[in-house]
Design a protein around this motif. Structure first.
Motif, PDB file in Angstrom:
ATOM      1  N   SER A 206       5.268  -8.776   1.478  1.00  0.00           N
ATOM      2  CA  SER A 206       4.372  -8.563   0.350  1.00  0.00           C
ATOM      3  C   SER A 206       5.027  -8.449  -0.880  1.00  0.00           C
ATOM      4  O   SER A 206       4.018  -8.873  -1.818  1.00  0.00           O
ATOM      5  CB  SER A 206       3.668  -7.084   0.696  1.00  0.00           C
ATOM      6  OG  SER A 206       4.688  -6.408   0.770  1.00  0.00           O
ATOM      7  N   SER A 396      -1.046  -5.304   3.212  1.00  0.00           N
ATOM      8  CA  SER A 396      -1.339  -6.564   2.556  1.00  0.00           C
ATOM      9  C   SER A 396      -3.372  -6.584   2.679  1.00  0.00           C
ATOM     10  O   SER A 396      -3.952  -6.915   1.669  1.00  0.00           O
ATOM     11  CB  SER A 396      -1.016  -7.919   3.516  1.00  0.00           C
ATOM     12  OG  SER A 396       0.151  -7.977   3.432  1.00  0.00           O
ATOM     13  N   ALA A 400      -5.730  -6.619  -0.494  1.00  0.00           N
ATOM     14  CA  ALA A 400      -6.764  -7.913  -0.679  1.00  0.00           C
ATOM     15  C   ALA A 400      -8.126  -6.998  -0.491  1.00  0.00           C
ATOM     16  O   ALA A 400      -9.038  -7.876  -1.261  1.00  0.00           O
ATOM     17  CB  ALA A 400      -6.548  -8.776   0.732  1.00  0.00           C
TER      18      ALA A 400
END
Length: 464
Positions: A206, A396, A400
């Motif tokens: 990431s 992640s 998002a």
């Protein structure tokens, strides 16, 4: 064994809350300080399989004492480290020591205790070890806010020395008598390279970017080395991992369900930490106190699994743990009242703790004791590696979703998806097991088993 595993559990769960303190004292970014966790996980995840097999081949007592020595020395090194570089190096030493201690400890108990009391002994060991899980966030938050994060390691050093002394005085030696005193070194290097590449990809993907050249090269290396390792182990005379383990359906089912439970455990702890400190605005110490509720339930998961073992087949226990964990995670995402959050969090801890703790106990029931270290190493590798994958995926997903939905909604969405995955896995385990029973490959479920439960067919229970 219990003291040694207590130290490892306390170390991991305490340091998570110490990252901001390390960042501030050493004058580095939080991202850089995160390497104290990443380096430890890298060493740990790479060497579980090698550590377990070293104990089986060369003697478990020596491997255990070496692991305890490394862990104690690494703890002292962490406490004294003047900068981030030496701290990360000392954490790698700790990780190598833990990679020897964890699978070998399980194998030592499996070989010392007879079949009728083995599950109870392992349950007691994990019950005590899980006290470290319970105290970890509280100790990490309290010491970081009080005398400082270095005292986490000053606490671990004498405890590790106590485990070492006890091992010297009381642990008998055992090994796989049918294996020559030689290690598949090329296989060991291959699996370390494979797992190292995969762990580093997951831990730093990431930050680097999932489409970056570094991430893709490391992922490709992990896939290539993994394929070569499987091919090699199927051809060598004395493999590092006997691939026949994966022809044992109960072993595969228990390992898979345990891995899913551990993934859920890691994600739930991660999300709850963000929620308690970011949404609720709690301090590290207060958040640690909230974690005591589920963590104390996790402490009882080891003894509970031992009580269930003589009465239920291992796969049934794992499926039950999955149902409890999955419903708990989904319910936790729906709770808004503070007074209800803590008991639901504890319900999550019961299912998730039983799932990942009993996985190690159960696999010892379905493999020969001579290869207990190897089996334990495989299980722990799956638990840790897939747990890291789940954490990376959760981080992640949160990154998002947060700009669009907000932090709290993102946390809830991750918990719901995780709970659904665990419930689905529990259902798959029961369906596959039913088909195995119908085909006669495993015995049917028994509520009152006349002997310690095992799912393994007779040919899998034999020493060969």
């Amino acid at each position: 064994m219990a003291v040694a595993l207590f130290c490892i559990q306390l170390d991991f769960f305490a340091l998570n809350l110490a990252i901001p303190g390390i960042s501030a004292e050493l004058d580095v970014s939080v991202s850089a300080a995160q390497w104290t966790l990443s380096a430890y996980m890298l060493a740990l995840g790479c060497l579980f399989i090698v550590g377990g097999r070293i104990g089986d081949v060369f003697g478990r007592r020596g491997a255990l004492l070496a692991g305890n020595t490394l862990f104690a020395a690494g703890s002292v090194g962490c406490a004294l480290a003047p900068g981030l570089g030496l701290l990360v190096a000392a954490r790698i030493v700790q990780g190598v020591g833990a990679a020897l201690v964890f699978p070998v400890s399980v194998a030592v108990v499996s070989n010392v205790f007879p079949a009728e009391s083995r599950a109870r002994a392992l349950g007691a060991v994990f019950g005590i070890a899980n006290i470290g899980t319970a105290l970890g966030p509280f100790v990490g938050g309290g010491l970081t806010e009080g005398p400082g994060w270095r005292w986490i390691f000053w606490l671990l050093a004498p405890l590790s020395a106590l485990a070492l002394l006890t091992g010297v005085l009381f642990v008998p030696d055992s090994r796989d008598a049918g294996a020559p005193r030689q290690l598949d070194v090329p296989g060991a290097l291959t699996v370390v390279g494979c797992l190292g590449s995969l762990t580093l990809t997951v831990e730093r993907g990431s930050a680097w970017g999932w489409g970056s050249a570094r991430t893709l090269v490391l992922l490709g290396a992990a896939v290539g080395l993994g394929a070569y390792f499987v091919r090699r182990e199927g051809r060598v005379t004395h493999p590092l991992v006997d691939l026949r383990l994966f022809r044992n359906p109960p072993f595969v089912l228990v390992t898979a369900m345990g891995s899913v439970a551990n993934m859920g455990y890691g994600v739930t702890v991660f999300v709850a930490t963000l929620y308690l400190q970011g949404v609720r605005g709690l301090s590290a110490l207060t958040a640690g106190l909230v974690f005591l509720a589920p963590a104390l339930v996790v402490v009882g998961a080891g003894p509970l699994g031992a009580r269930l073992a003589p009465r239920m087949r291992p796969t049934a226990v794992m499926a039950l743990a999955g149902v409890v964990a999955g419903t708990g995670m989904i319910t936790l995402s729906l709770v808004t009242a503070w007074w209800l959050y803590v008991p639901v969090f504890a319900w999550c801890g019961l299912g998730l703790g039983l799932g990942w703790t009993f996985a190690t106990v159960a696999t010892q029931q379905v493999v020969p004791p001579a290869r207990a270290g190897e089996a334990s190493g495989v299980v722990l590798t799956a638990l840790v590696t897939l747990g890291a994958v789940a954490l990376a995926a959760a981080a992640s997903a949160i990154a998002a979703l947060t700009p669009e939905r907000g932090a709290e909604a993102a946390y809830d969405a991750v918990l719901r998806v995780g709970g659904g995955v665990i419930l689905l896995a529990a259902g798959v385990v029961l369906v596959v097991r039913h088909r195995l029973v119908v085909s006669g490959r495993v015995p049917p479920l028994s509520v009152h088993a006349p002997r310690p439960a095992t799912d393994a067919p007779d040919r899998d229970r034999s020493a060969d």
